[in-house]
Motif scaffolding. Structure first.
Motif, mmCIF file in Angstrom:
data_model
loop_
_atom_site.group_PDB
_atom_site.id
_atom_site.type_symbol
_atom_site.label_atom_id
_atom_site.label_comp_id
_atom_site.label_asym_id
_atom_site.label_seq_id
_atom_site.Cartn_x
_atom_site.Cartn_y
_atom_site.Cartn_z
ATOM 1 N N THR A 2 -18.096 25.786 33.735
ATOM 2 C CA THR A 2 -18.674 24.958 32.679
ATOM 3 C C THR A 2 -18.237 25.452 31.310
ATOM 4 N N ASP A 3 -17.814 24.508 30.457
ATOM 5 C CA ASP A 3 -17.411 24.858 29.083
ATOM 6 C C ASP A 3 -18.661 24.897 28.213
ATOM 7 N N THR A 4 -19.026 26.061 27.761
ATOM 8 C CA THR A 4 -20.231 26.212 26.919
ATOM 9 C C THR A 4 -19.895 26.290 25.439
ATOM 10 N N THR A 5 -18.650 25.994 25.115
ATOM 11 C CA THR A 5 -18.256 26.060 23.705
ATOM 12 C C THR A 5 -18.936 24.941 22.914
ATOM 13 N N SER A 6 -19.598 25.290 21.838
ATOM 14 C CA SER A 6 -20.260 24.286 21.001
ATOM 15 C C SER A 6 -19.232 23.495 20.212
ATOM 16 N N PRO A 7 -19.478 22.206 20.036
ATOM 17 C CA PRO A 7 -18.541 21.414 19.214
ATOM 18 C C PRO A 7 -18.576 21.908 17.771
ATOM 19 N N PRO A 8 -17.490 21.779 17.094
ATOM 20 C CA PRO A 8 -17.467 22.234 15.687
ATOM 21 C C PRO A 8 -18.500 21.482 14.858
ATOM 22 N N ALA A 9 -19.116 22.183 13.969
ATOM 23 C CA ALA A 9 -20.121 21.561 13.101
ATOM 24 C C ALA A 9 -19.461 20.483 12.239
ATOM 25 N N ALA A 10 -20.161 19.372 12.125
ATOM 26 C CA ALA A 10 -19.638 18.290 11.276
ATOM 27 C C ALA A 10 -19.641 18.726 9.810
ATOM 28 N N ALA A 11 -18.601 18.339 9.112
ATOM 29 C CA ALA A 11 -18.517 18.683 7.689
ATOM 30 C C ALA A 11 -19.602 17.950 6.920
ATOM 31 N N GLU A 12 -20.181 18.627 5.964
ATOM 32 C CA GLU A 12 -21.177 17.993 5.109
ATOM 33 C C GLU A 12 -20.505 16.903 4.266
ATOM 34 N N PRO A 13 -21.129 15.719 4.169
ATOM 35 C CA PRO A 13 -20.543 14.692 3.297
ATOM 36 C C PRO A 13 -20.453 15.201 1.866
ATOM 37 N N ARG A 14 -19.370 14.860 1.236
ATOM 38 C CA ARG A 14 -19.223 15.300 -0.151
ATOM 39 C C ARG A 14 -20.122 14.462 -1.049
ATOM 40 N N PRO A 15 -20.606 15.017 -2.161
ATOM 41 C CA PRO A 15 -21.433 14.230 -3.085
ATOM 42 C C PRO A 15 -20.681 12.999 -3.582
ATOM 43 N N VAL A 16 -21.402 11.917 -3.722
ATOM 44 C CA VAL A 16 -20.796 10.677 -4.225
ATOM 45 C C VAL A 16 -20.597 10.821 -5.735
ATOM 46 N N PRO A 17 -19.386 10.611 -6.218
ATOM 47 C CA PRO A 17 -19.173 10.767 -7.664
ATOM 48 C C PRO A 17 -20.078 9.837 -8.468
ATOM 49 N N SER A 18 -20.545 10.332 -9.604
ATOM 50 C CA SER A 18 -21.416 9.566 -10.490
ATOM 51 C C SER A 18 -20.835 9.559 -11.895
ATOM 52 N N HIS A 19 -21.156 8.502 -12.644
ATOM 53 C CA HIS A 19 -20.750 8.470 -14.054
ATOM 54 C C HIS A 19 -21.565 9.436 -14.889
ATOM 55 N N GLU A 20 -22.756 9.817 -14.430
ATOM 56 C CA GLU A 20 -23.640 10.780 -15.102
ATOM 57 C C GLU A 20 -24.045 10.338 -16.505
ATOM 58 N N ARG A 21 -24.026 9.040 -16.732
ATOM 59 C CA ARG A 21 -24.440 8.524 -18.048
ATOM 60 C C ARG A 21 -25.941 8.268 -18.106
ATOM 61 N N PHE A 22 -26.566 7.941 -16.968
ATOM 62 C CA PHE A 22 -28.005 7.687 -16.932
ATOM 63 C C PHE A 22 -28.473 7.841 -15.496
ATOM 64 N N ASP A 23 -29.792 8.083 -15.319
ATOM 65 C CA ASP A 23 -30.409 8.181 -14.006
ATOM 66 C C ASP A 23 -30.736 6.808 -13.449
ATOM 67 N N TYR A 24 -30.950 6.769 -12.142
ATOM 68 C CA TYR A 24 -31.476 5.554 -11.522
ATOM 69 C C TYR A 24 -32.907 5.323 -11.996
ATOM 70 N N SER A 25 -33.249 4.046 -12.231
ATOM 71 C CA SER A 25 -34.603 3.678 -12.625
ATOM 72 C C SER A 25 -34.882 2.275 -12.101
ATOM 73 N N GLY A 26 -35.825 2.142 -11.167
ATOM 74 C CA GLY A 26 -36.181 0.839 -10.627
ATOM 75 C C GLY A 26 -37.038 0.048 -11.603
ATOM 76 N N ILE A 27 -36.774 -1.222 -11.740
ATOM 77 C CA ILE A 27 -37.438 -2.043 -12.755
ATOM 78 C C ILE A 27 -38.957 -2.066 -12.563
ATOM 79 N N ARG A 28 -39.446 -1.991 -11.328
ATOM 80 C CA ARG A 28 -40.891 -2.078 -11.101
ATOM 81 C C ARG A 28 -41.620 -0.794 -11.493
ATOM 82 N N GLN A 29 -40.903 0.289 -11.690
ATOM 83 C CA GLN A 29 -41.539 1.550 -12.052
ATOM 84 C C GLN A 29 -41.629 1.765 -13.561
ATOM 85 N N ARG A 30 -41.260 0.765 -14.345
ATOM 86 C CA ARG A 30 -41.218 0.952 -15.799
ATOM 87 C C ARG A 30 -42.467 0.384 -16.462
ATOM 88 N N PRO A 31 -42.755 0.830 -17.691
ATOM 89 C CA PRO A 31 -43.997 0.411 -18.364
ATOM 90 C C PRO A 31 -44.018 -1.074 -18.682
#
Length: 313
Positions: A2-31
């Motif tokens: 029996t092959d007991t070798t563990s499969p290689p760990a999956a690579a972590e997804p890379r962060p999704v690039p952002s424009h970094e100009r503003f944060d997310y803000s849902g319209i229903r959460q605003r004053p």
């Protein structure tokens, strides 16, 4: 065995690039709130008055693009400055509607009387590059900086006031555009269409307001891109207005209408635009709609402090 070798760990997804100009803000959460004058919905007309080079550069087309010199499509666009824009201004006058004139600075040489007519009406002049035959997104940073500064200086010299706002030709930005706008003294941009309220953008020279500008309620993508008839575009304006007026019951919202005179200034299209704008102004005495300009919305946003989404720290 029996092959007991563990499969290689999956690579972590890379962060999704952002424009970094503003944060997310849902319209229903605003004053909840209103504009400073007590209204709920701010409506502005953005009249894009553009000048295109002959036999050079891109431009919207009524027919198939032809090899330069493309007389068919160039002359169709120039109809907007010779006829269509004047008819639009007459329509706005008849309904006592303010407007924002988004101008290429090459119009000071090509059609100076048209720019002067907008100034005489009291319209806000918004910088829209030098010509719509070029896109600034592909410019080197220094070249783009000179363009943004040139438009500011030319408009201040020729029309008596530096523009507060900017719309890039073709909505074409580089990674540096908001930083350069803030550096050269602009207070707001119309390039972003991500929200129904003003948003503060983070730049290297302090915050810059993003005032909502429409890519749906806009005659180019609707008429040229999707081949809608003028009556359909007019009905879009009516439906958008009626729906946003209801949505603005508790929150101050912005509705822009983007118009190009070589399109809506054609007589049969102007007839449908007239019907749509008459529907809008019928609500003027109700007090919940504010017919204004993007610069006035920017001023109001400054006065309203923390009500709108903030830039990232």
């Amino acid at each position: 065995m029996t092959d007991t070798t563990s499969p290689p760990a999956a690579a972590e997804p890379r962060p999704v690039p952002s424009h970094e100009r503003f944060d997310y803000s849902g319209i229903r959460q605003r004053p909840a709130g209103r504009w400073p004058n007590g209204s709920r919905l701010a409506v502005y007309l953005a009249l894009n008055i553009e000048h295109f080079a002959f036999a050079d550069g891109p431009g919207a087309c009524i027919g198939l693009p032809l090899p330069h010199p493309d007389v068919l499509n160039h002359s169709w666009r120039d109809y907007g400055n010779r006829v269509g824009a004047w008819r639009c201004l007459d329509l706005f006058d008849s309904l006592a509607l303010p407007a924002a004139a988004l101008i290429n600075t090459s119009l000071y040489a090509h059609a100076p009387e048209l720019v002067a007519a907008c100034v005489a009406r009291g319209d806000e002049l918004v910088a829209h590059g030098h010509t719509n035959s070029e896109r600034q997104g592909g410019m080197a940073r220094d070249e783009e900086s000179r363009l943004i500064a040139h438009c500011r200086d030319e408009m201040r010299e020729k029309s008596g006031a530096a523009p507060a706002g900017w719309l890039s030709p073709w909505i074409s930005e580089s990674l540096h555009t908001p930083d350069l706008m803030a550096e050269h003294g602009y207070r707001y941009t119309l390039n972003w269409c991500h929200d129904d309220q003003p948003t503060r953008l983070r730049t290297t020279h302090g915050p810059l307001w993003s005032i909502p500008y429409p890519q749906e309620l806009n005659d180019i993508p609707m008429i040229v891109g999707r081949h809608l008839d003028a009556k359909d575009f007019a009905q879009m304006i009516v439906d958008n207005f009626d729906e946003m007026r209801e949505q603005a019951a508790t929150q101050p919202l912005v509705m822009g209408i983007a118009l190009h005179p070589y399109l809506v200034g054609q007589p049969y299209r102007l007839r449908h635009l007239r019907r749509a704008l008459q529907h809008l102004v019928a609500s003027r005495d109700d007090g919940d709609v504010w017919f204004t300009t993007p610069g006035a919305i920017c001023d109001a946003a400054d006065a309203m402090g923390e009500m709108f989404p903030k830039a990232m720290p």
